[in-house]
Scaffold this active site. Structure first.
Site, mmCIF file in Angstrom:
data_model
loop_
_atom_site.group_PDB
_atom_site.id
_atom_site.type_symbol
_atom_site.label_atom_id
_atom_site.label_comp_id
_atom_site.label_asym_id
_atom_site.label_seq_id
_atom_site.Cartn_x
_atom_site.Cartn_y
_atom_site.Cartn_z
ATOM 1 N N ASP A 21 0.780 -1.197 0.103
ATOM 2 C CA ASP A 21 -0.077 -0.117 0.041
ATOM 3 C C ASP A 21 0.960 1.348 -0.092
ATOM 4 O OD1 ASP A 21 -2.851 1.087 0.301
ATOM 5 O OD2 ASP A 21 -1.834 2.211 2.000
ATOM 6 N N GLU A 23 1.026 5.613 0.812
ATOM 7 C CA GLU A 23 0.178 7.055 1.037
ATOM 8 C C GLU A 23 0.695 8.058 0.110
ATOM 9 O OE1 GLU A 23 -2.318 6.965 2.786
ATOM 10 O OE2 GLU A 23 -2.518 4.886 3.493
ATOM 11 N N HIS A 161 -5.729 3.817 6.610
ATOM 12 C CA HIS A 161 -5.158 4.866 6.121
ATOM 13 C C HIS A 161 -3.603 5.403 6.128
ATOM 14 C CE1 HIS A 161 -8.998 5.630 3.835
ATOM 15 N NE2 HIS A 161 -9.386 6.005 5.124
ATOM 16 N N ASP A 166 -3.169 -0.660 6.586
ATOM 17 C CA ASP A 166 -4.044 -0.963 5.282
ATOM 18 C C ASP A 166 -3.456 -2.527 4.833
ATOM 19 O OD1 ASP A 166 -5.708 1.028 5.845
ATOM 20 O OD2 ASP A 166 -4.785 2.224 3.908
#
Length: 226
Positions: A21, A23, A161, A166
């Site tokens: 994942d 960000e 998040h 996540d």
């Protein structure tokens, strides 16, 4: 020599994979930057190892992004720049199949843009997007966000998040969907595969009527009449 082709999107469940994942500072791979990369290696359906790093984007993080992921300028001040962070990530994932939620439309675009900028090539790892998987095998849900899947499977959404949280959440959801499908191979709901790249064939409507096209378009432009 490393792979030069772009990885293709697969369907179904595999027991060995790396869930990852990102960000970012925003939604555009061209104008926004990666500020966190996390990944979890899974073998035989069991978590073996994790990787996580913040990334210094070399610019201020917009307040709107910090509000979503909680990452601030102070947190990334001493973090590695993208080139160093991406090298660590590539060493961690090796050539494993990648798994993530909405990565086909978001995370893979950020990664491929970074790979093109830094290495003049694309990421060669094949990948499975759990958003497509959820839409296929969990049609009873009105929404298929990662938090919706987690709530359905009674998986904690605490820390959502942030990239590593996540990853852990998505890994559990992916395993649950794999059990729900009852197969360790391809999704049984997918009737046909692209004969060129192995991607899923999806029905689309064109200028001259309906046709089947490869889900890996534009990387693969295979089509077939209905």
């Amino acid at each position: 020599m490393e792979e030069q082709r772009r990885g293709k999107r697969l369907s179904g469940y595999r027991p060995d994979y790396v869930v990852f994942d990102l960000e970012t500072t925003g939604l555009s791979p061209e104008t926004d930057k990666i500020i966190e990369i996390s990944a979890v290696r899974v073998k035989g359906g069991k978590v073996e190892k994790s990787f996580s790093t913040l990334v210094n984007p070399g610019r201020r993080i917009p307040a709107a992004a910090s509000k979503v992921n909680g990452i601030t300028d102070a947190m990334v001040a001493d973090a590695p720049v993208l080139k160093d962070a991406l090298e660590q990530f590539l060493l961690f994932i090796e050539k494993d199949i990648l798994v993530g939620h909405n990565i086909h439309s978001f995370d893979m675009k950020f990664l491929n843009h970074a790979m093109e900028e830094l290495y003049k090539r694309e990421l060669g790892n094949d990948y499975i997007d759990t958003l497509f998987m959820a839409r296929s095998c969990m049609k009873e849900l009105a929404h298929h966000r990662l938090v919706d899947l987690a709530a359905y499977f009674h998986i904690s959404t605490e820390g959502a998040h942030r990239a590593l949280n996540d990853c852990m959440m998505n890994q559990k959801c992916y395993e649950e969907m794999g059990r729900r499908m009852g197969t360790a191979g391809d999704d049984p709901k997918v009737q046909e595969k692209c004969p060129r790249c192995g991607g899923e064939l999806v029905k689309r409507n064109g200028r001259y009527g309906p046709f089947y096209g490869c889900s890996n378009y534009p990387g693969c432009r295979y089509t077939r009449n209905v």
